[in-house]
Design a protein around this motif. Structure first.
Motif, PDB file in Angstrom:
ATOM      1  N   SER A  36       0.691  -1.230   0.120  1.00  0.00           N
ATOM      2  CA  SER A  36      -0.160  -0.122  -0.023  1.00  0.00           C
ATOM      3  C   SER A  36       0.842   1.306  -0.036  1.00  0.00           C
ATOM      4  N   THR A  57      -8.526   5.563   6.841  1.00  0.00           N
ATOM      5  CA  THR A  57      -9.495   4.645   6.386  1.00  0.00           C
ATOM      6  C   THR A  57      -9.021   4.433   5.011  1.00  0.00           C
ATOM      7  N   GLY A  58      -8.988   3.228   4.676  1.00  0.00           N
ATOM      8  CA  GLY A  58      -8.902   2.761   3.207  1.00  0.00           C
ATOM      9  C   GLY A  58      -9.883   1.721   2.871  1.00  0.00           C
ATOM     10  N   SER A  59      -9.764   1.380   1.725  1.00  0.00           N
ATOM     11  CA  SER A  59     -10.732   0.530   0.829  1.00  0.00           C
ATOM     12  C   SER A  59     -10.812  -0.727   1.398  1.00  0.00           C
ATOM     13  N   GLY A  60      -9.592  -1.358   2.480  1.00  0.00           N
ATOM     14  CA  GLY A  60      -9.671  -2.509   2.894  1.00  0.00           C
ATOM     15  C   GLY A  60      -8.458  -2.093   4.081  1.00  0.00           C
ATOM     16  N   TRP A 153     -13.780  13.176   1.561  1.00  0.00           N
ATOM     17  CA  TRP A 153     -14.450  11.922   1.713  1.00  0.00           C
ATOM     18  C   TRP A 153     -14.971  11.665   3.264  1.00  0.00           C
ATOM     19  N   TYR A 165     -18.664   2.652   7.629  1.00  0.00           N
ATOM     20  CA  TYR A 165     -17.729   1.871   6.488  1.00  0.00           C
ATOM     21  C   TYR A 165     -16.538   0.922   7.123  1.00  0.00           C
ATOM     22  N   LYS A 169     -16.355  -2.725   5.359  1.00  0.00           N
ATOM     23  CA  LYS A 169     -15.229  -2.833   4.712  1.00  0.00           C
ATOM     24  C   LYS A 169     -13.848  -3.174   5.331  1.00  0.00           C
ATOM     25  N   ASN A 170     -13.846  -2.850   6.303  1.00  0.00           N
ATOM     26  CA  ASN A 170     -12.406  -3.082   7.296  1.00  0.00           C
ATOM     27  C   ASN A 170     -12.218  -3.977   8.423  1.00  0.00           C
TER      28      ASN A 170
END
Length: 188
Positions: A36, A57-60, A153, A165, A169-170
């Motif tokens: 990453s 925060t990230g997409s995963g 965001w 979220y 997602k996490n």
């Protein structure tokens, strides 16, 4: 030609300070390897053999999931402007959960008590090997600025939306490993 060092030396600290981006690499014993990119605005050197970053925060949440299974972590910097150089920090990583006393202490000491909206945890790396190499194959780029999308965001989501979220997602990695994001880890 690669060179190896047991600790960060002054020239390594200067190199890190001049960078705008770094990469983390982690893996569980099975499944996908994760790499990453991150902005160095959240990176801090803690000592000759320790560093950390405030993880947004990230997409995963692959790094946290991998560190829960296997502590191996590598952080890599590469010069995309100025003299060429690649530097890797090899070691053991761990997650510092946002509800822990350690998180609060590091936030006060290293970030003036301010966490950006969407800060989900910190990642600490205790490393025993610093490697540098030529970096001749890395193309030249010019840094312009930090992207505004992450803050926009997070602001649009708000605190509750970010937590929703995270829950969606996490909580598990691509390979189904738990990230520990909602475990309780300290007294606050």
């Amino acid at each position: 030609m690669a060179k190896f060092f047991p600790t960060l030396e002054p020239q390594h600290r200067r190199f890190i300070a001049a960078q705008h981006m770094f990469f983390t690499a982690s893996a569980a014993p099975t499944g996908h390897v994760n790499m990453s990119p991150r902005s160095t605005d959240m990176f801090r050197i803690l000592g000759d053999n320790a560093a950390m970053y405030l993880d947004r925060t990230g997409s995963g949440n692959e790094t946290a999931a991998h560190l829960g299974i296997n502590e191996r972590l590598t952080i890599m910097f590469c010069a995309v402007s100025g003299p060429p150089l690649i530097m890797r920090l090899f070691g053991r990583g761990r997650v510092i959960h946002r509800d822990s006393d350690e998180f609060a202490s590091l936030l006060d000491e290293r970030f003036d008590g301010n966490a950006p909206l969407g800060a989900r945890q910190m990642i600490r790396l205790d490393f025993d090997l610093v490697q540098t190499s030529c970096g001749y194959g890395v193309p030249l780029f010019e840094y312009q600025e930090e992207r505004p999308q992450m803050d926009a965001w997070a602001k649009a989501k708000g605190v509750d939306g970010i937590e929703d979220y995270w829950r969606e997602k996490n909580q598990v990695s691509l390979d189904g490993f738990p990230t520990g994001l909602f475990e309780t880890h300290g007294e606050r």
